[in-house]
Design a protein around this motif. Sequence first.
Motif, PDB file in Angstrom:
ATOM      1  N   SER A 100       0.820  -1.212   0.000  1.00  0.00           N
ATOM      2  CA  SER A 100       0.000   0.000   0.000  1.00  0.00           C
ATOM      3  C   SER A 100       0.855   1.265   0.000  1.00  0.00           C
ATOM      4  O   SER A 100       0.374   2.341  -0.324  1.00  0.00           O
ATOM      5  N   SER A 104       2.760   5.778  -5.316  1.00  0.00           N
ATOM      6  CA  SER A 104       2.615   7.161  -4.895  1.00  0.00           C
ATOM      7  C   SER A 104       3.443   8.048  -5.806  1.00  0.00           C
ATOM      8  O   SER A 104       4.180   7.591  -6.662  1.00  0.00           O
ATOM      9  N   GLU A 108       5.778  12.172  -2.570  1.00  0.00           N
ATOM     10  CA  GLU A 108       5.430  11.387  -1.382  1.00  0.00           C
ATOM     11  C   GLU A 108       6.547  10.426  -1.018  1.00  0.00           C
ATOM     12  O   GLU A 108       6.844  10.232   0.160  1.00  0.00           O
ATOM     13  N   ARG A 135      -3.378   0.484   5.861  1.00  0.00           N
ATOM     14  CA  ARG A 135      -3.342   1.913   6.158  1.00  0.00           C
ATOM     15  C   ARG A 135      -2.751   2.669   4.973  1.00  0.00           C
ATOM     16  O   ARG A 135      -1.876   2.180   4.278  1.00  0.00           O
ATOM     17  N   SER A 136      -3.236   3.867   4.776  1.00  0.00           N
ATOM     18  CA  SER A 136      -2.748   4.679   3.665  1.00  0.00           C
ATOM     19  C   SER A 136      -1.375   5.256   3.978  1.00  0.00           C
ATOM     20  O   SER A 136      -0.980   5.381   5.139  1.00  0.00           O
ATOM     21  N   ARG A 137      -0.675   5.629   2.926  1.00  0.00           N
ATOM     22  CA  ARG A 137       0.628   6.270   3.073  1.00  0.00           C
ATOM     23  C   ARG A 137       0.474   7.561   3.898  1.00  0.00           C
ATOM     24  O   ARG A 137       1.287   7.848   4.766  1.00  0.00           O
ATOM     25  N   ALA A 138      -0.563   8.343   3.619  1.00  0.00           N
ATOM     26  CA  ALA A 138      -0.782   9.606   4.348  1.00  0.00           C
ATOM     27  C   ALA A 138      -0.968   9.357   5.843  1.00  0.00           C
ATOM     28  O   ALA A 138      -0.409  10.078   6.679  1.00  0.00           O
ATOM     29  N   SER A 139      -1.733   8.342   6.180  1.00  0.00           N
ATOM     30  CA  SER A 139      -1.972   8.031   7.594  1.00  0.00           C
ATOM     31  C   SER A 139      -0.683   7.566   8.289  1.00  0.00           C
ATOM     32  O   SER A 139      -0.415   7.932   9.426  1.00  0.00           O
ATOM     33  N   ILE A 140       0.120   6.782   7.578  1.00  0.00           N
ATOM     34  CA  ILE A 140       1.395   6.319   8.127  1.00  0.00           C
ATOM     35  C   ILE A 140       2.325   7.510   8.357  1.00  0.00           C
ATOM     36  O   ILE A 140       2.952   7.637   9.417  1.00  0.00           O
ATOM     37  N   GLU A 142       1.545  10.641   8.780  1.00  0.00           N
ATOM     38  CA  GLU A 142       1.010  11.468   9.867  1.00  0.00           C
ATOM     39  C   GLU A 142       1.377  10.862  11.225  1.00  0.00           C
ATOM     40  O   GLU A 142       1.793  11.569  12.142  1.00  0.00           O
ATOM     41  N   ASN A 143       1.248   9.544  11.345  1.00  0.00           N
ATOM     42  CA  ASN A 143       1.627   8.859  12.581  1.00  0.00           C
ATOM     43  C   ASN A 143       3.121   9.009  12.855  1.00  0.00           C
ATOM     44  O   ASN A 143       3.538   9.268  13.994  1.00  0.00           O
ATOM     45  N   LYS A 146       3.869  12.515  14.163  1.00  0.00           N
ATOM     46  CA  LYS A 146       3.461  12.674  15.564  1.00  0.00           C
ATOM     47  C   LYS A 146       4.472  12.013  16.504  1.00  0.00           C
ATOM     48  O   LYS A 146       4.806  12.561  17.554  1.00  0.00           O
TER      49      LYS A 146
END
Length: 179
Positions: A100, A104, A108, A135-140, A142-143, A146
């Motif tokens: 996943s 991109s 990215e 899980r999406s690349r964006a969500s990864i 973002e995590n 953080k």
Amino acid sequence: MSNYILPPISSITSLDTQAKVQLLTHLFEKCETLTSYLVPELFNQNHTSYVNLIEAARSLLLKLLEGSDFQRINRIIAAHPRLGPQKQQLSSHSSSEQKSLAASSPEETEKLVSLNEEYEAVFPGLRYVVFVNGRSRASIMENMRKRIDRGDVGLERREAFEAMCDIALDRAKKLGAKL
């Protein structure tokens, strides 16, 4: 994906050391530090399921965090591959899990490479480990951001071990274990 099939849970205590190491390598990643720690502790008792085995491994890993053998801890965590473009060969399991993240834009991809580098600068000796599947690349990303901003190495080690065990549970299911 690998053709390996997990042996029946009832037989694992009688496996030879090489077969135990192979089993753990399929559930986790290839890591001599991990297997040398888990094999003597994990296979000296009967387990009723692979969930039980992996949860026992989780307990052992979290117990390791109570000590101060950070080099050992870091070697176990660093056995996991970086997310995204790889210089090293991925295990068949990691390759499948990271699909996943593959499709991109170049921007990215560059951002993920940069985040990996920043993460490893903030947490020397560690790798960012997360349960990627679905899980999406964006969500990864973002995590990852953080966790970098949080800057808590103790919590990173704990989250890495938790993720490694969550990944192992998913792999066990894919390798034919009845969970």
